[in-house]
Design a protein around this motif. Structure first.
Motif, PDB file in Angstrom:
ATOM      1  N   ILE A  33       0.872  -1.170   0.000  1.00  0.00           N
ATOM      2  CA  ILE A  33       0.000   0.000   0.000  1.00  0.00           C
ATOM      3  C   ILE A  33       0.911   1.223   0.000  1.00  0.00           C
ATOM      4  O   ILE A  33       1.817   1.321   0.837  1.00  0.00           O
ATOM      5  N   THR A  34       0.676   2.145  -0.930  1.00  0.00           N
ATOM      6  CA  THR A  34       1.466   3.371  -0.977  1.00  0.00           C
ATOM      7  C   THR A  34       0.521   4.552  -0.763  1.00  0.00           C
ATOM      8  O   THR A  34      -0.511   4.652  -1.431  1.00  0.00           O
ATOM      9  N   HIS A  61       5.346   3.601   2.061  1.00  0.00           N
ATOM     10  CA  HIS A  61       5.106   2.268   1.521  1.00  0.00           C
ATOM     11  C   HIS A  61       4.955   1.291   2.683  1.00  0.00           C
ATOM     12  O   HIS A  61       5.866   1.166   3.511  1.00  0.00           O
ATOM     13  N   TYR A  62       3.811   0.612   2.707  1.00  0.00           N
ATOM     14  CA  TYR A  62       3.503  -0.373   3.748  1.00  0.00           C
ATOM     15  C   TYR A  62       3.243  -1.715   3.074  1.00  0.00           C
ATOM     16  O   TYR A  62       2.587  -1.773   2.032  1.00  0.00           O
ATOM     17  N   TRP A  63       3.735  -2.770   3.690  1.00  0.00           N
ATOM     18  CA  TRP A  63       3.534  -4.106   3.145  1.00  0.00           C
ATOM     19  C   TRP A  63       2.701  -4.952   4.096  1.00  0.00           C
ATOM     20  O   TRP A  63       2.865  -4.887   5.310  1.00  0.00           O
ATOM     21  N   ARG A  64       1.859  -5.776   3.504  1.00  0.00           N
ATOM     22  CA  ARG A  64       1.058  -6.715   4.287  1.00  0.00           C
ATOM     23  C   ARG A  64       1.851  -7.969   4.649  1.00  0.00           C
ATOM     24  O   ARG A  64       1.386  -8.772   5.448  1.00  0.00           O
ATOM     25  N   ASP A  65       3.029  -8.129   4.053  1.00  0.00           N
ATOM     26  CA  ASP A  65       3.824  -9.336   4.287  1.00  0.00           C
ATOM     27  C   ASP A  65       5.268  -9.053   4.702  1.00  0.00           C
ATOM     28  O   ASP A  65       6.100  -9.947   4.699  1.00  0.00           O
ATOM     29  N   ARG A  66       5.575  -7.814   5.039  1.00  0.00           N
ATOM     30  CA  ARG A  66       6.932  -7.447   5.476  1.00  0.00           C
ATOM     31  C   ARG A  66       6.848  -6.744   6.817  1.00  0.00           C
ATOM     32  O   ARG A  66       5.847  -6.126   7.141  1.00  0.00           O
ATOM     33  N   TRP A  67       7.943  -6.794   7.544  1.00  0.00           N
ATOM     34  CA  TRP A  67       7.999  -6.247   8.904  1.00  0.00           C
ATOM     35  C   TRP A  67       8.604  -4.847   8.924  1.00  0.00           C
ATOM     36  O   TRP A  67       9.348  -4.507   9.833  1.00  0.00           O
ATOM     37  N   TYR A  68       8.291  -4.022   7.939  1.00  0.00           N
ATOM     38  CA  TYR A  68       8.775  -2.650   7.912  1.00  0.00           C
ATOM     39  C   TYR A  68       7.943  -1.811   6.959  1.00  0.00           C
ATOM     40  O   TYR A  68       7.168  -2.321   6.151  1.00  0.00           O
ATOM     41  N   SER A  69       8.152  -0.498   7.065  1.00  0.00           N
ATOM     42  CA  SER A  69       7.629   0.468   6.100  1.00  0.00           C
ATOM     43  C   SER A  69       8.782   1.371   5.682  1.00  0.00           C
ATOM     44  O   SER A  69       9.750   1.551   6.431  1.00  0.00           O
ATOM     45  N   ARG A  89       5.159  -4.524  12.562  1.00  0.00           N
ATOM     46  CA  ARG A  89       4.503  -5.758  12.142  1.00  0.00           C
ATOM     47  C   ARG A  89       3.904  -5.483  10.763  1.00  0.00           C
ATOM     48  O   ARG A  89       3.709  -4.324  10.388  1.00  0.00           O
ATOM     49  N   PRO A  90       3.608  -6.526   9.969  1.00  0.00           N
ATOM     50  CA  PRO A  90       2.982  -6.289   8.661  1.00  0.00           C
ATOM     51  C   PRO A  90       1.717  -5.442   8.788  1.00  0.00           C
ATOM     52  O   PRO A  90       0.969  -5.543   9.769  1.00  0.00           O
ATOM     53  N   HIS A 101       1.820  -1.698  13.602  1.00  0.00           N
ATOM     54  CA  HIS A 101       2.310  -1.731  14.986  1.00  0.00           C
ATOM     55  C   HIS A 101       3.814  -1.466  14.955  1.00  0.00           C
ATOM     56  O   HIS A 101       4.588  -2.307  14.497  1.00  0.00           O
ATOM     57  N   ASP A 102       4.193  -0.303  15.435  1.00  0.00           N
ATOM     58  CA  ASP A 102       5.584   0.140  15.455  1.00  0.00           C
ATOM     59  C   ASP A 102       6.363  -0.668  16.494  1.00  0.00           C
ATOM     60  O   ASP A 102       5.926  -0.791  17.632  1.00  0.00           O
TER      61      ASP A 102
END
Length: 161
Positions: A33-34, A61-69, A89-90, A101-102
């Motif tokens: 998601i951007t 940029h946020y990912w539903r399957d990665r642990w960072y933005s 968290r994703p 969740h930071d």
């Protein structure tokens, strides 16, 4: 999430107060998601390594399957300041919001792509995540290491730029 639609970004920062701010969706491919958002903090905040100011624009940029933005930061004239990365968290989408969740670990890469700065490792240790959820703490550290590797090309391989 449709491009151009309004969304709220919610950074859950337990035990500190959550941060929420409005953004516009640039894209959502089902995994990433951007969004684009103006600086949502005080008129000016100096972190020592960068100053965020009213007028700055964040492409996040946020990912539903990665642990960072990864957040590309530009000033009001469009000049690149750098990339601010949060270990999280994703991402999830709930009730018109991008929710992350930071996990307290961060990385800053300046526009000149000089050495990335690993940030807030003391906050991460103080959070007690390693004691509460050792698996999540391990994933968080792995994510920070991955971000540092990805920063070598200014995140071009990750972001397609």
């Amino acid at each position: 999430m449709a491009p151009g639609s309004e969304v709220t970004v919610l950074l859950v920062k337990h035990p500190r107060p959550d941060v929420r701010y409005p953004a516009l969706v640039d894209g959502d491919d089902g995994t990433r998601i951007t969004v684009r958002a103006p600086w949502a903090g005080p008129p000016s905040r100096d972190f020592g390594f960068v100053r965020f100011e009213r007028g700055d624009v964040f492409t996040e940029h946020y990912w539903r399957d990665r642990w960072y933005s990864v957040k590309e930061v530009r000033d009001g004239r469009g000049a690149l300041k750098g990339w601010y990365c949060d270990v999280t968290r994703p991402a999830a989408v709930r009730d018109g919001a991008v929710v992350v969740h930071d996990l307290d670990l961060d990385l800053w890469l300046p526009a000149d792509r000089s050495a990335p700065l690993r940030l807030d490792e003391d906050e991460f240790l103080a959070s007690g995540l390693a004691e509460r959820d050792p698996a999540a703490a391990a994933r968080a550290r792995e994510a920070l290491d991955e971000l540092e590797l990805l920063s070598r090309d200014g995140f071009a391989a990750l972001l397609g730029g």
